[in-house]
Design a protein around this motif. Structure first.
Motif, PDB file in Angstrom:
ATOM      1  N   SER A 199      -0.314  -0.381  16.710  1.00  8.76           N
ATOM      2  CA  SER A 199       0.378   0.839  17.102  1.00  8.76           C
ATOM      3  C   SER A 199       1.844   0.504  17.272  1.00  8.76           C
ATOM      4  O   SER A 199       2.212  -0.596  17.656  1.00  8.76           O
ATOM      5  CB  SER A 199      -0.201   1.403  18.406  1.00  8.76           C
ATOM      6  OG  SER A 199      -0.122   0.439  19.413  1.00  8.76           O
ATOM      7  N   LEU A 200       2.689   1.478  16.964  1.00  9.84           N
ATOM      8  CA  LEU A 200       4.116   1.270  17.072  1.00  9.84           C
ATOM      9  C   LEU A 200       4.541   1.161  18.521  1.00  9.84           C
ATOM     10  O   LEU A 200       4.006   1.840  19.396  1.00  9.84           O
ATOM     11  CB  LEU A 200       4.895   2.409  16.389  1.00  9.84           C
ATOM     12  CG  LEU A 200       4.723   2.478  14.876  1.00  9.84           C
ATOM     13  CD1 LEU A 200       5.441   3.710  14.348  1.00  9.84           C
ATOM     14  CD2 LEU A 200       5.232   1.226  14.210  1.00  9.84           C
ATOM     15  N   ARG A 245      -4.385  -2.986  12.058  1.00  7.85           N
ATOM     16  CA  ARG A 245      -3.258  -2.048  12.250  1.00  7.85           C
ATOM     17  C   ARG A 245      -2.763  -2.133  13.692  1.00  7.85           C
ATOM     18  O   ARG A 245      -3.556  -2.204  14.625  1.00  7.85           O
ATOM     19  CB  ARG A 245      -3.665  -0.624  11.923  1.00  7.85           C
ATOM     20  CG  ARG A 245      -3.867  -0.423  10.457  1.00  7.85           C
ATOM     21  CD  ARG A 245      -4.118   1.043  10.148  1.00  7.85           C
ATOM     22  NE  ARG A 245      -4.499   1.169   8.775  1.00  7.85           N
ATOM     23  CZ  ARG A 245      -3.664   1.494   7.799  1.00  7.85           C
ATOM     24  NH1 ARG A 245      -2.418   1.773   8.078  1.00  7.85           N
ATOM     25  NH2 ARG A 245      -4.076   1.575   6.561  1.00  7.85           N
ATOM     26  N   GLN A 266       0.677   1.278   4.906  1.00  7.41           N
ATOM     27  CA  GLN A 266       1.538   2.381   5.348  1.00  7.41           C
ATOM     28  C   GLN A 266       2.010   2.204   6.784  1.00  7.41           C
ATOM     29  O   GLN A 266       2.795   2.995   7.279  1.00  7.41           O
ATOM     30  CB  GLN A 266       0.778   3.707   5.216  1.00  7.41           C
ATOM     31  CG  GLN A 266       0.362   4.022   3.787  1.00  7.41           C
ATOM     32  CD  GLN A 266       1.555   4.179   2.855  1.00  7.41           C
ATOM     33  OE1 GLN A 266       2.538   4.822   3.190  1.00  7.41           O
ATOM     34  NE2 GLN A 266       1.489   3.557   1.692  1.00  7.41           N
ATOM     35  N   SER A 267       1.491   1.183   7.465  1.00  4.10           N
ATOM     36  CA  SER A 267       1.896   0.945   8.851  1.00  4.10           C
ATOM     37  C   SER A 267       1.885  -0.549   9.143  1.00  4.10           C
ATOM     38  O   SER A 267       1.392  -1.340   8.339  1.00  4.10           O
ATOM     39  CB  SER A 267       0.951   1.683   9.807  1.00  4.10           C
ATOM     40  OG  SER A 267      -0.360   1.180   9.676  1.00  4.10           O
ATOM     41  N   GLY A 294       6.324  -3.382  16.064  1.00  4.11           N
ATOM     42  CA  GLY A 294       6.339  -2.371  15.017  1.00  4.11           C
ATOM     43  C   GLY A 294       6.535  -2.965  13.637  1.00  4.11           C
ATOM     44  O   GLY A 294       6.723  -2.240  12.660  1.00  4.11           O
TER      45      GLY A 294
END
Length: 139
Positions: free
Chosen positions: A136-137, A134, A115-116, A78
């Motif tokens: 995923s958490l 990107r 933002q991620s 994350g």
């Protein structure tokens, strides 16, 4: 943002980046792994701590193999990871420092605007407009 410098990168580079960062308006802080944790602390342990604290990105020079368990742990943390690709490992300290300084404006801009959590695989040769993947958490 706080930038965690993995053990596989010199603590001197973290100190130098902290000093140079004072010339900019970006307000990043560089912290070497050995300033925050005991040498040899398992990755999973410090990743969990950094995630809980928030506002961290990781700068590493790990030679991740595709599908390696360590890479999976990093990718599922994350946290944004800036990984210097395998060619960086063959360079001396001065060369690494100079090339990281060349890359830093782009990397910093990406850290600020994202933002991620993202994964950046940074090649040794500079190319503008580096794009992160990107992530995923972790659940």
């Amino acid at each position: 943002m706080q930038i965690f410098i993995d053990e596989n990168i010199s603590p001197a580079l973290a100190a130098a980046m902290n000093h140079l960062q004072k010339l900019l308006n970006e307000n990043h802080t560089f912290v070497h792994a050995t300033e925050k944790f005991e040498r040899g602390t398992p990755d999973q342990e410090w990743l969990e701590t950094l995630k809980a604290e928030g506002n961290w990105a990781i700068l590493s020079k790990d030679k991740f193999d595709k599908g390696a368990p360590e890479k999976i742990v990093f990718r599922s943390s994350g946290l944004t990871v800036i990984n210097l690709d395998k060619k960086w490992s063959k360079k001396d300290g001065w060369t690494i420092a100079c090339q990281l300084l060349k890359w830093w404006p782009d990397l910093s801009k990406n850290l600020i605007s994202s933002q991620s959590a993202c994964w950046y695989e940074v090649p040794f040769g500079y190319t503008p407009n580096l794009k992160g993947e990107r992530m995923s958490l972790a659940k």
